[in-house]
Design a protein around this motif. Sequence first.
Motif, short mmCIF file in Angstrom:
data_model
loop_
_atom_site.label_atom_id
_atom_site.label_comp_id
_atom_site.label_asym_id
_atom_site.label_seq_id
_atom_site.Cartn_x
_atom_site.Cartn_y
_atom_site.Cartn_z
N HIS A 1 0.84 -1.20 0.00
CA HIS A 1 0.00 0.00 0.00
C HIS A 1 0.87 1.25 0.00
O HIS A 1 0.60 2.20 -0.75
N SER B 1 -1.38 6.24 10.45
CA SER B 1 -2.26 5.25 9.84
C SER B 1 -2.76 5.65 8.46
O SER B 1 -3.20 4.79 7.69
N CYS B 2 -2.71 6.94 8.15
CA CYS B 2 -3.13 7.44 6.84
C CYS B 2 -1.97 8.20 6.20
O CYS B 2 -1.99 9.44 6.14
N GLU C 1 -1.36 8.78 3.36
CA GLU C 1 -1.83 9.64 2.28
C GLU C 1 -1.82 11.11 2.70
O GLU C 1 -1.57 12.00 1.87
N GLY C 2 -2.09 11.38 3.97
CA GLY C 2 -2.08 12.75 4.47
C GLY C 2 -0.69 13.35 4.49
O GLY C 2 -0.50 14.53 4.15
N TYR D 1 -6.64 15.87 7.92
CA TYR D 1 -5.99 14.76 8.61
C TYR D 1 -5.59 15.09 10.04
O TYR D 1 -5.29 14.18 10.83
N ARG E 1 -2.77 3.62 16.43
CA ARG E 1 -2.38 3.56 15.02
C ARG E 1 -2.60 2.17 14.44
O ARG E 1 -3.07 2.02 13.32
N ILE F 1 -5.01 1.17 11.37
CA ILE F 1 -4.55 0.42 10.20
C ILE F 1 -5.41 -0.81 9.99
O ILE F 1 -5.77 -1.15 8.85
N ARG G 1 -8.70 0.08 8.49
CA ARG G 1 -8.57 0.42 7.07
C ARG G 1 -8.50 -0.84 6.21
O ARG G 1 -8.52 -0.75 4.98
N LEU H 1 -11.49 8.56 11.50
CA LEU H 1 -11.18 7.87 10.24
C LEU H 1 -12.21 8.20 9.16
O LEU H 1 -11.85 8.45 8.01
N THR I 1 -11.65 11.45 7.34
CA THR I 1 -10.34 11.64 6.72
C THR I 1 -10.39 11.24 5.25
O THR I 1 -10.82 10.13 4.92
N ALA J 1 -9.31 7.66 3.72
CA ALA J 1 -8.72 6.85 4.79
C ALA J 1 -9.26 5.43 4.78
O ALA J 1 -8.57 4.49 5.12
#
Length: 301
Positions: free
Chosen positions: A35, A211-212, A214-215, A238, A255, A259, A262, A289, A292, A295
Amino acid sequence: MSHHLAPGVWGVVATPFLGSSHDIDETSLTRLVRHYEAIGATGLTVLGVFGEASRLSADERRTVLDVVAESVDLPLVAGATALATAPVIEEARLVTETVGDRLAGLMVQVNSPDPATVADHLNAVHEATGAPVVVQDYPETSRVVIRTADLITAVRAVPSAVALKAEAPPTPSSVAALTAGLDIPVFGGLGGLGLLDELACGAAGAMTGFSCPEGLLACTRAWHEGGYTAARDAYLPYLPLVNFEAQAGIGLAVRKEAIRRRGLFLEAGVRPPSRSLPEPLVPQLDRHLSATPGAILAGVH
């Protein structure tokens, strides 16, 4: 001469466990690192504090390194947990034997407030292993506090240093001094809590567990493309989750559960004596979450 670490986001990889025996979950570990690769992480940091490396056996550390190296093509930074030179060299040799030229840097903690002692330590590790060094200043874990000026003096005397991870609060002012005094990239950590201000003070990006991620990527990319305003706008959605995950004592458990929710981990267990996520906080984690961007992945819960 070693190559400096590339700027961007170096995802710090959590170690997933299964069952009451806390065996390493290789399937979830593969899913997580793939990921990171898919969303555009610059590289990965394994066997860090977030990866619970100090609670893994040597064989388990080798397993984590093998799984990550076989699952993705990203460059790797590997952490060493010890503070004394001989055990760090032992950890480093396991790393270099396992991942070879995939190793972009061995992350070694500052082990003394004295700059000469730090430099001697880092140089000895490099001389014994050939590994490029990522210097980690993380007093919360090491219990070592070094003045920023002394840290600069130490790192200047370590030709093999390829990056510095600054995690001694207040990090933005430290980053400003470190980037002015050194010619290697400086990365922020601490879950991304100070990322926006660290970028404003010259940080090359983030090297942390969130955990994200992407942020983290959205913030750093926006900073380079549009400066402060763009990065602030990208990171704002975020920040409640970043703050929630930064809770002292339970941050790791929060965290890992995020995860899991997700869909990246099968289970969210942490190895004792780490504390588990308090049940009353689960609804709030879900709220953060769900608010976000991007997320929640398919197959969550």
